[in-house]
Design a protein around this motif. Sequence first.
Motif, short mmCIF file in Angstrom:
data_model
loop_
_atom_site.label_atom_id
_atom_site.label_comp_id
_atom_site.label_asym_id
_atom_site.label_seq_id
_atom_site.Cartn_x
_atom_site.Cartn_y
_atom_site.Cartn_z
N TYR A 108 50.45 58.17 35.64
CA TYR A 108 51.73 58.78 35.72
C TYR A 108 51.77 60.05 35.27
O TYR A 108 51.13 60.65 34.58
N ILE A 109 52.29 60.95 35.94
CA ILE A 109 52.43 62.45 35.36
C ILE A 109 53.88 62.70 34.73
O ILE A 109 55.06 62.45 35.07
N TYR A 110 53.62 63.28 33.76
CA TYR A 110 54.77 63.75 32.67
C TYR A 110 54.64 65.13 32.41
O TYR A 110 53.83 65.87 32.20
N TRP A 111 55.76 65.71 32.36
CA TRP A 111 55.93 67.17 31.82
C TRP A 111 56.61 67.31 30.77
O TRP A 111 57.76 66.69 30.31
N GLY A 112 56.42 68.58 30.09
CA GLY A 112 57.15 69.03 28.89
C GLY A 112 58.19 69.88 29.21
O GLY A 112 58.00 70.53 30.18
N GLN A 113 58.94 70.25 28.42
CA GLN A 113 59.96 71.32 28.44
C GLN A 113 59.24 72.70 28.37
O GLN A 113 58.33 72.96 27.65
N GLY A 114 59.78 73.84 29.21
CA GLY A 114 58.99 75.07 28.98
C GLY A 114 59.21 75.69 27.60
O GLY A 114 60.24 75.34 26.78
#
Length: 121
Positions: A108-114
């Motif tokens: 699964y791909i997860y992103w953090g906030q910028g």
Amino acid sequence: VQLQASGGGLVQAGGSLSLSCVVSGSIFRINVMGWYRQAPGKQRELVAHITREGTSNYADSVKGRFTISRDNVKNTVYLQMNSLKPEDTAAYHCRAIVVISSRSGHEYIYWGQGTLVTVSS
């Protein structure tokens, strides 16, 4: 699963900044970790990524200036940015490809906030 990035700020051209991103939550393994950036009015682009084994890849624009590393025990990825240029100004986002369950093995791909990096000339 959450990604928490930190370390952005304002720096003069030629200066350095260090970013970090911690992955938390119930996970089995983190495969690839990376940093992307998005400048105003531009598309998000890859800065660098690193495999669990430590193999890294960089965008041509940052080669020789940026270094990506990771700590598999701390589930953290770092980006050391040296010789910064005004064109490095952008929101930097961390990304992780995570295996939640050893049973399924699905990624699964997860992103953090910028986190904002601003380089003044």
